[in-house]
Design a protein around this motif. Structure first.
Motif, PDB file in Angstrom:
ATOM      1  N   ALA A 174     -44.627 -13.671 -29.568  1.00  0.00           N
ATOM      2  CA  ALA A 174     -44.855 -13.406 -30.921  1.00  0.00           C
ATOM      3  C   ALA A 174     -45.941 -14.312 -31.534  1.00  0.00           C
ATOM      4  N   LYS A 215     -46.948 -10.812 -35.440  1.00  0.00           N
ATOM      5  CA  LYS A 215     -46.504  -9.729 -34.827  1.00  0.00           C
ATOM      6  C   LYS A 215     -45.383 -10.318 -33.866  1.00  0.00           C
ATOM      7  N   GLY A 216     -44.222  -9.546 -33.592  1.00  0.00           N
ATOM      8  CA  GLY A 216     -43.091  -9.864 -32.670  1.00  0.00           C
ATOM      9  C   GLY A 216     -43.338  -9.607 -31.390  1.00  0.00           C
ATOM     10  N   PRO A 217     -42.643 -10.229 -30.389  1.00  0.00           N
ATOM     11  CA  PRO A 217     -43.012 -10.249 -28.880  1.00  0.00           C
ATOM     12  C   PRO A 217     -43.217  -8.760 -28.323  1.00  0.00           C
ATOM     13  N   ARG A 249     -42.781  -6.607 -25.283  1.00  0.00           N
ATOM     14  CA  ARG A 249     -42.045  -6.898 -23.566  1.00  0.00           C
ATOM     15  C   ARG A 249     -42.820  -5.727 -22.870  1.00  0.00           C
ATOM     16  N   GLN A 271     -34.273  -7.682 -31.052  1.00  0.00           N
ATOM     17  CA  GLN A 271     -35.505  -7.249 -31.611  1.00  0.00           C
ATOM     18  C   GLN A 271     -35.533  -6.341 -32.649  1.00  0.00           C
ATOM     19  N   TYR A 307     -39.545   0.524 -32.455  1.00  0.00           N
ATOM     20  CA  TYR A 307     -40.877   0.151 -32.512  1.00  0.00           C
ATOM     21  C   TYR A 307     -41.623   0.904 -31.435  1.00  0.00           C
ATOM     22  N   GLY A 323     -43.078  -4.876 -30.559  1.00  0.00           N
ATOM     23  CA  GLY A 323     -41.924  -5.913 -31.642  1.00  0.00           C
ATOM     24  C   GLY A 323     -42.267  -5.595 -33.030  1.00  0.00           C
ATOM     25  N   GLU A 324     -41.913  -6.142 -33.952  1.00  0.00           N
ATOM     26  CA  GLU A 324     -42.339  -5.923 -35.274  1.00  0.00           C
ATOM     27  C   GLU A 324     -43.705  -6.231 -35.559  1.00  0.00           C
ATOM     28  N   GLY A 325     -44.515  -5.330 -36.277  1.00  0.00           N
ATOM     29  CA  GLY A 325     -45.833  -5.519 -36.570  1.00  0.00           C
ATOM     30  C   GLY A 325     -46.718  -4.772 -35.710  1.00  0.00           C
ATOM     31  N   TRP A 326     -46.229  -4.110 -34.494  1.00  0.00           N
ATOM     32  CA  TRP A 326     -47.141  -3.519 -33.656  1.00  0.00           C
ATOM     33  C   TRP A 326     -47.321  -1.774 -34.065  1.00  0.00           C
TER      34      TRP A 326
END
Length: 277
Positions: free
Chosen positions: A130, A134-136, A138, A210, A214, A235-238
């Motif tokens: 992250a 933005k979140g991670p 994977r 998470q 997404y 993740g969040e923000g993508w």
């Protein structure tokens, strides 16, 4: 050598069709198809066809045993550097090479022993930590070596069938995929100028840790009996395009490694080699 830069065009085309992950889908079980008043303006010119491939798989170089196939897998599969940027190894990093993931009739993935039409396979898991709101992200990369080119083609057919039969899938407890759609591109189609057969699956991923949903992407391509793939679960923000851009490099790069290991120049109709200069 087949060009690498066409990957971006392929991914952009896939994004227009619909909706990648360190998801542990080590490989796709080779399921057999189930049956899946003014002046008129000039029409736009048709895009130029992609140049014919100059490298093909050499039957004499293809692995004949599981040991040879495992060696080729290690030679081809991505490491963090192949993704670029700040991508790191995840934990666990590698799958059990004695098993692969198979999608059941209940749309749930499970690990099973390798079938006779798989010589070797391996999945590696990665994460882009992250950062910047933005979140991670994977990621995973998989290489599978089959005894024959036809077996690899069946694996490709199986992937297309999966999205049709199971648009919602469970990877493991607490991890799910949804709204899955898939698209296939033969050589010269959809910007594909780097693979004999390239597939993209798009959708959404949700995990207990998470949240979500997404953007999710799975890209898979072949060179002879070798199947390579990359997944990305954002993740969040993508958004979709950012997810695709982050995961686009390893597939063509792994194919180049496979070409170098078991490829040969394509013979022209006159018998002379192409691309050997």
């Amino acid at each position: 050598m087949v060009g690498v830069l066409a990957a971006g065009a392929l991914l952009a085309a896939g994004c227009a069709d619909g909706g990648g992950s360190g998801d542990g889908r080590a490989s796709r079980g080779p399921a057999k198809p189930r049956g899946k008043g003014g002046t008129a303006s000039a029409a736009p010119a048709a895009p130029a066809p992609a140049p014919a491939p100059t490298i093909e798989a050499d039957p004499g170089k293809q692995p004949k045993s599981p040991a040879e196939a495992r060696e080729l897998v290690r030679e081809v599969i991505a490491d963090p550097a192949l993704f670029g940027g700040s991508v790191e190894q995840a934990r666990p990093y590698e799958s059990d090479p004695a098993t692969w993931s198979v999608l059941g009739g209940d749309c749930v993935w499970a690990r099973e022993p390798l079938p006779n039409d798989v010589l070797a396979t391996l999945t590696r898991h990665f994460v882009l930590p992250a950062a910047k709101g933005k979140g991670p992200l994977r990621l995973s990369a998989t290489v599978t070596v089959h005894p024959t080119v036809l077996d690899a083609a069946w694996e490709q057919a199986g992937m297309l069938e999966e999205a049709i039969g199971c648009s919602e899938q469970t990877l493991r407890q607490g991890e799910k995929l949804s709204k899955l759609v898939s698209t296939a591109y033969a050589w010269g189609e959809g910007g594909n100028a780097y693979a004999e057969d390239s597939l993209i699956e798009l959708g959404e991923c949700t995990t207990e840790g998470q949240g979500g949903p997404y953007p999710y992407q799975w890209q898979q391509a072949t060179f002879g009996p070798v199947v390579v793939s990359v997944s990305a679960c954002a993740g969040e923000g993508w958004d979709k395009r950012e997810t695709m851009a982050a995961a686009q490099q390893p597939v063509p790069r792994m194919l180049l490694r496979a070409e170098k290991a078991i490829g040969r120049p394509v013979e022209s109709k006159s018998g002379s080699s192409k691309g050997s200069s």
